[in-house]
Design an enzyme around this catalytic site. Structure first.
Site, PDB file in Angstrom:
ATOM      1  N   THR A   1      20.690  80.815  53.455  1.00  8.60           N
ATOM      2  CA  THR A   1      20.518  79.673  54.370  1.00  8.60           C
ATOM      3  C   THR A   1      21.825  78.916  54.587  1.00  8.60           C
ATOM      4  OG1 THR A   1      19.751  78.343  52.500  1.00  8.60           O
ATOM      5  CG2 THR A   1      18.071  79.323  53.905  1.00  8.60           C
TER       6      THR A   1
ATOM      7  N   ASP B   1      15.370  80.313  56.531  1.00  3.95           N
ATOM      8  CA  ASP B   1      14.413  80.945  55.621  1.00  3.95           C
ATOM      9  C   ASP B   1      13.066  81.045  56.325  1.00  3.95           C
ATOM     10  OD1 ASP B   1      13.279  78.462  55.587  1.00  3.95           O
ATOM     11  OD2 ASP B   1      13.637  78.066  53.468  1.00  3.95           O
TER      12      ASP B   1
ATOM     13  N   ASP C   1      19.872  90.742  55.205  1.00  4.08           N
ATOM     14  CA  ASP C   1      20.977  90.430  56.118  1.00  4.08           C
ATOM     15  C   ASP C   1      22.291  91.144  55.831  1.00  4.08           C
ATOM     16  OD1 ASP C   1      22.120  88.871  53.905  1.00  4.08           O
ATOM     17  OD2 ASP C   1      20.653  87.332  54.444  1.00  4.08           O
TER      18      ASP C   1
END
Length: 245
Positions: free
Chosen positions: A28, A34, A106
């Site tokens: 984040t 999130d 990610d």
């Protein structure tokens, strides 16, 4: 806070087999939202609930709507690793960190230089044709909105290309699970960071830890706080930026 940082430093200095178990809170601070906070994906309005859209049955039934959501919300360009990602890479390079077990998709741990990573829920960076298994990068999926049917189609066989992420209703990869369990079981210190520990079966993996020190770093309380030797309620990047390797 200073006392907590000092205690964490002592634990890291005395450890030789650290494993880091991380969740959305690690990313984040890099600008990736999130799922469960007030501003997270699950609190936003869509035609269908996000939990439904990113399920396997929905993917099979309505791939166009799935990819409309996926391209807008799960492909985030231009993000960079933060202090937590870089500090973990430093710890690995110094021979103190055995592995990272992450729920994130990610690829920021790899971007920071970490090598031994168990991605429990897969990665948006990897995509494959469901028919011939040809591999494609994240840009191929991002650009598929411009295709004739707005779906990512394999350039070799025309099959539908699927992200290598674990959707709801799909099982976790056995090899990834086994590797993560072995790493956690062999750790002398387990640092849990940026996760609410409510997503199972991933959160259950920490039960395999039999080492000396359990550290929990998260902005809010978790069910595992009472079991930890050290609990720090702050951002993982802020905490790790103060640690020396």
């Amino acid at each position: 806070m200073a006392n907590c940082i000092e205690e964490l430093q002592k634990i890291i200095d005395a450890s030789q087999r650290i494993v880091f178990f991380g969740g959305a809170g690690v990313s984040t601070e890099s600008g990736i939202p999130d799922f469960r906070s007030q501003d997270g994906l699950y609190s936003q309005k869509w035609k269908y609930p996000p939990e439904t859209i990113i399920s396997r049955s929905f993917f099979d039934a309505d791939p166009k709507e799935f990819y409309r959501f996926y391209r807008e919300k799960l492909i985030i360009k231009g993000v960079q690793p933060n202090a937590a990602h870089f500090k973990l890479a430093e710890l690995e390079k110094a021979g103190k960190l055995l592995a990272i077990v992450t729920q994130n998709i990610d690829g920021l741990h790899q971007a920071a230089g970490s090598q031994k990573i168990y991605e429990l829920h897969g990665s948006t960076l990897r995509n494959y044709c469901m028919n011939c298994r040809e591999s494609y990068d994240i840009d191929f999926i991002a650009n598929s909105a411009d295709s004739p049917d707005s779906l990512p189609r394999c350039t070799k066989c025309g099959g539908l290309v699927k992200p290598d992420v674990v959707l709801y209703e799909e099982g976790l990869d056995d090899n990834v699970i086994n590797g993560a369990v072995q790493a956690i079981a062999s750790a002398d210190t387990l640092i849990i960071g940026g996760t609410s520990l409510v997503v199972y079966p991933a959160a259950g993996l920490i039960n395999y830890f039999r080492g000396d020190k359990l550290v929990l770093i998260n902005k809010s309380e978790t069910a595992a706080d009472s079991k930890a030797d050290l609990v720090i309620h702050d951002s993982i990047g802020k905490v790790f930026s103060q640690i020396k390797v």
